[in-house]
Design a protein around this motif. Structure first.
Motif, PDB file in Angstrom:
ATOM      1  N   ALA A   1      -4.899 -11.364   5.136  1.00 13.71           N
ATOM      2  CA  ALA A   1      -4.280 -10.308   5.929  1.00 13.71           C
ATOM      3  C   ALA A   1      -3.560  -9.322   5.021  1.00 13.71           C
ATOM      4  CB  ALA A   1      -3.303 -10.916   6.934  1.00 13.71           C
ATOM      5  N   VAL A   2      -2.896  -9.818   3.996  1.00 17.71           N
ATOM      6  CA  VAL A   2      -2.192  -8.947   3.054  1.00 17.71           C
ATOM      7  C   VAL A   2      -3.174  -8.025   2.344  1.00 17.71           C
ATOM      8  CG1 VAL A   2      -0.799  -8.870   0.951  1.00 17.71           C
ATOM      9  CG2 VAL A   2      -0.297 -10.569   2.715  1.00 17.71           C
ATOM     10  N   VAL A   3      -4.274  -8.613   1.849  1.00 20.73           N
ATOM     11  CA  VAL A   3      -5.277  -7.816   1.134  1.00 20.73           C
ATOM     12  C   VAL A   3      -5.921  -6.796   2.062  1.00 20.73           C
ATOM     13  CG1 VAL A   3      -7.488  -7.910  -0.070  1.00 20.73           C
ATOM     14  CG2 VAL A   3      -5.735  -9.623  -0.546  1.00 20.73           C
ATOM     15  N   ALA A   4      -6.318  -7.240   3.267  1.00 18.55           N
ATOM     16  CA  ALA A   4      -6.978  -6.329   4.206  1.00 18.55           C
ATOM     17  C   ALA A   4      -6.067  -5.163   4.576  1.00 18.55           C
ATOM     18  CB  ALA A   4      -7.400  -7.095   5.465  1.00 18.55           C
ATOM     19  N   ALA A   5      -4.822  -5.475   4.902  1.00 19.59           N
ATOM     20  CA  ALA A   5      -3.889  -4.414   5.283  1.00 19.59           C
ATOM     21  C   ALA A   5      -3.585  -3.496   4.098  1.00 19.59           C
ATOM     22  CB  ALA A   5      -2.598  -5.027   5.817  1.00 19.59           C
ATOM     23  N   SER A   6      -3.433  -4.059   2.902  1.00 16.23           N
ATOM     24  CA  SER A   6      -3.124  -3.249   1.717  1.00 16.23           C
ATOM     25  C   SER A   6      -4.238  -2.253   1.432  1.00 16.23           C
ATOM     26  CB  SER A   6      -2.908  -4.155   0.493  1.00 16.23           C
ATOM     27  OG  SER A   6      -1.808  -5.010   0.675  1.00 16.23           O
ATOM     28  N   VAL A   7      -5.484  -2.753   1.395  1.00 17.93           N
ATOM     29  CA  VAL A   7      -6.620  -1.875   1.087  1.00 17.93           C
ATOM     30  C   VAL A   7      -6.792  -0.818   2.167  1.00 17.93           C
ATOM     31  CG1 VAL A   7      -9.116  -1.803   0.779  1.00 17.93           C
ATOM     32  CG2 VAL A   7      -7.785  -3.636  -0.273  1.00 17.93           C
ATOM     33  N   ALA A   8      -6.719  -1.235   3.429  1.00 17.59           N
ATOM     34  CA  ALA A   8      -6.941  -0.294   4.532  1.00 17.59           C
ATOM     35  C   ALA A   8      -5.887   0.814   4.531  1.00 17.59           C
ATOM     36  CB  ALA A   8      -6.928  -1.040   5.859  1.00 17.59           C
ATOM     37  N   PHE A   9      -4.639   0.447   4.385  1.00 19.73           N
ATOM     38  CA  PHE A   9      -3.574   1.456   4.429  1.00 19.73           C
ATOM     39  C   PHE A   9      -3.584   2.331   3.180  1.00 19.73           C
ATOM     40  CE2 PHE A   9      -2.047  -1.007   7.923  1.00 19.73           C
ATOM     41  CZ  PHE A   9      -1.306  -0.128   8.678  1.00 19.73           C
TER      42      PHE A   9
ATOM     43  N   LEU B   1      -6.266   3.264   1.447  1.00 22.20           N
ATOM     44  CA  LEU B   1      -7.333   4.252   1.626  1.00 22.20           C
ATOM     45  C   LEU B   1      -6.980   5.283   2.690  1.00 22.20           C
ATOM     46  CD1 LEU B   1     -10.454   1.909   1.462  1.00 22.20           C
ATOM     47  CD2 LEU B   1      -9.729   3.564  -0.268  1.00 22.20           C
ATOM     48  N   ALA B   2      -6.333   4.823   3.763  1.00 21.88           N
ATOM     49  CA  ALA B   2      -6.007   5.734   4.857  1.00 21.88           C
ATOM     50  C   ALA B   2      -4.948   6.755   4.462  1.00 21.88           C
ATOM     51  CB  ALA B   2      -5.542   4.934   6.066  1.00 21.88           C
ATOM     52  N   GLU B   3      -4.006   6.342   3.619  1.00 20.00           N
ATOM     53  CA  GLU B   3      -2.893   7.226   3.294  1.00 20.00           C
ATOM     54  C   GLU B   3      -3.217   8.225   2.204  1.00 20.00           C
ATOM     55  OE1 GLU B   3       0.152   7.674   4.789  1.00 20.00           O
ATOM     56  OE2 GLU B   3      -0.972   6.526   6.249  1.00 20.00           O
ATOM     57  N   LEU B   4      -4.254   7.964   1.380  1.00 21.22           N
ATOM     58  CA  LEU B   4      -4.611   8.932   0.349  1.00 21.22           C
ATOM     59  C   LEU B   4      -5.126  10.206   1.010  1.00 21.22           C
ATOM     60  CD1 LEU B   4      -6.393   6.735  -2.351  1.00 21.22           C
ATOM     61  CD2 LEU B   4      -4.110   7.735  -2.442  1.00 21.22           C
ATOM     62  N   GLY B   5      -4.412  11.279   0.833  1.00 22.68           N
ATOM     63  CA  GLY B   5      -4.785  12.546   1.437  1.00 22.68           C
ATOM     64  C   GLY B   5      -4.209  12.775   2.813  1.00 22.68           C
TER      65      GLY B   5
ATOM     66  N   ALA C   1       0.826  -1.210   0.000  1.00 18.66           N
ATOM     67  CA  ALA C   1       0.000   0.000   0.000  1.00 18.66           C
ATOM     68  C   ALA C   1       0.861   1.261   0.000  1.00 18.66           C
ATOM     69  CB  ALA C   1      -0.919  -0.012   1.219  1.00 18.66           C
ATOM     70  N   THR C   2       1.913   1.246   0.804  1.00 19.33           N
ATOM     71  CA  THR C   2       2.783   2.426   0.883  1.00 19.33           C
ATOM     72  C   THR C   2       3.510   2.664  -0.432  1.00 19.33           C
ATOM     73  OG1 THR C   2       3.096   1.999   3.250  1.00 19.33           O
ATOM     74  CG2 THR C   2       4.656   3.485   2.180  1.00 19.33           C
TER      75      THR C   2
END
Length: 444
Positions: free
Chosen positions: A109-117, A119-123, A49-50
């Motif tokens: 866990a990879v998918v959940a963490a990837s999507v969550a982070f 979305l959280a990091e945009l903006g 995600a990062t």
């Protein structure tokens, strides 16, 4: 590639993002994920995600222009986090086949963490910082340094999360993780509203919440909460069948007093905000604030959610026990009199919320009533709160617990020794003073 420019960009970006990430919601989110999933899949998800988010940031910084609708993305992320919290609070049960698959794979866990982070990091401020750095330094150095800086900071949080996971009970971790997900969702929502509806959105909304609006909100939310609770309670009690406590309800008995006080408290609790809504009664000025009303609404919803969950769990236990009793009678494993006695014997709920607290529904009732008071604070509401506390104490100490103790004996004594009355017990063992109670063997 200019190596000096790359190294400078890498060092500056790593340091800036690492420091910016300390204490940020993403680091707290990493800790939460680490209490639910294995560390490596979570770290992989964060890295993916990062990498993507900061690549977008670098592209924006280099020449695309800051045109992403970050406000709406934050709203979507807020809803996602609230969903994660509800999912975590509900818990999961795996079949044998699913458990074997879970042991072999960490993809979810990879998918959940990837999507969550993502979305959280945009903006988020780290994305904006990366955009700014990309306008001044080598783009590849900024991307690599910012990505590794964030991953390093979140890896620290994962280590902390794994240590907590080794020391805290699983249910405590689940509840804590769910609450943190709810906090993240609320955090993102608060940040997104000004971006979507303008910088004055919150002040404009606060101006609409006057005393009368707060009074109507308290009444409507209270009616909604009580209505759902009564409906669920009716369903659960139908599943209970003949399993009832032997409770004396004559005038002057503890059960009679508890019911009377609850009725008076309900009349005062709903009457006070209704009078405020009609302009007849003035609220307590020092507490009549929009922020206090919002907190109160959250407490009211939380309290009645606890009541609803506890009631549903009781209904599940009663239905299961009724099914087992019916199977025993049909199979002839119990004679007629024994089966009839077993069908009337109360069943002890020891799972879910009841695994830590003996009376979670009463705890939820107290929290919900406190929330209603905060939405529309009045002296009549304070009096209603006092009556609720007294009634709940009588109901728990003089009705429920003696009745269950008499009906279930040693089974209830063992359950009582490891649980708290209204809140989870921090230490095991008997309740303070229980071992010195001369009437305990008689009433319980």
């Amino acid at each position: 590639m200019d190596m000096d420019g790359f190294l400078v960009a890498f060092a500056v970006s790593f340091g800036v993002i690492f420091v910016a990430e300390l204490g940020d919601k993403s680091q707290l989110m990493a800790l939460t994920f680490a209490t639910r999933f294995k560390a490596i899949p979570v770290l992989i998800g964060i890295t993916i995600a990062t990498s993507v988010t900061h690549l977008v940031s670098v592209a924006v910084g280099v020449g695309l222009g800051a045109s992403l609708p970050t406000g709406w993305i934050s709203l979507v992320a807020a809803v996602a986090f609230i969903g994660f919290g509800a999912w975590t609070l509900r818990g999961d049960s795996l079949t044998d086949d699913e458990e074997r698959k879970a042991k072999r794979a960490g993809g979810s866990a990879v998918v959940a963490a990837s999507v969550a982070f993502f979305l959280a990091e945009l903006g988020d401020k780290t994305m904006l910082a990366t955009i700014t750095l990309a306008t001044q330094y080598n783009w590849f150095g900024v991307w690599l340094g910012s990505t590794l800086g964030m991953v390093a900071a979140d890896a620290m949080a994962i280590v902390v999360g794994r240590k907590l996971g080794q020391r805290l009970p699983e249910r405590v971790i689940s509840i804590g993780a769910a609450l943190m997900f709810f906090v993240f969702g609320a955090w993102l929502f608060v940040e997104a509203v000004p971006e979507v509806w303008g910088p004055d959105a919150w002040s404009d909304a606060a101006a609409l919440i006057d005393d009368r609006v707060a009074g109507w909100a308290a009444v409507l939310l209270g009616v909604l909460g009580v209505g759902i609770t009564v409906w669920l309670r009716g369903r659960a009690h139908r599943a209970r069948g003949e399993r009832r406590l032997e409770v004396v309800r004559t005038p002057g008995s503890p059960a009679w007093w508890a019911r009377l006080l609850l009725l008076v408290a309900a009349l005062l609790g709903f009457g006070a905000p209704l009078l405020v809504a009609l302009g007849v009664l003035e609220p307590i000025a020092v507490l009549a604030r929009p922020g206090v009303a919002v907190v109160g609404a959250g407490l009211l919803l939380l309290g009645f959610a606890v009541v609803a969950i506890a009631t549903l769990q009781l209904g599940t236990v009663w239905r299961r026990s009724a099914t087992e009793a019916g199977a025993a009678v049909a199979g002839g494993t119990e004679p007629g009199p024994a089966a009839a006695a077993a069908a009337r014997r109360p069943v002890l709920a020891t799972g879910g919320l009841h695994s830590r607290v003996r009376n979670p529904a009463l705890t939820g009732l107290i929290v919900g009533c406190a929330g209603m008071l905060f939405i529309s604070p009045t002296l009549l509401g304070v009096l209603a709160g006092v009556l609720i506390l007294v009634a709940v104490q009588i109901q728990a100490r003089a009705v429920y617990e003696p009745g269950l103790g008499s009906a279930l004996g040693a089974e209830y004594d063992a359950y009582r020794s490891r649980t708290g009355r209204f809140l989870p017990r921090l230490r095991g063992g008997e309740e303070p003073g229980a071992e010195h109670d001369p009437d305990r063997s008689r009433t319980h």
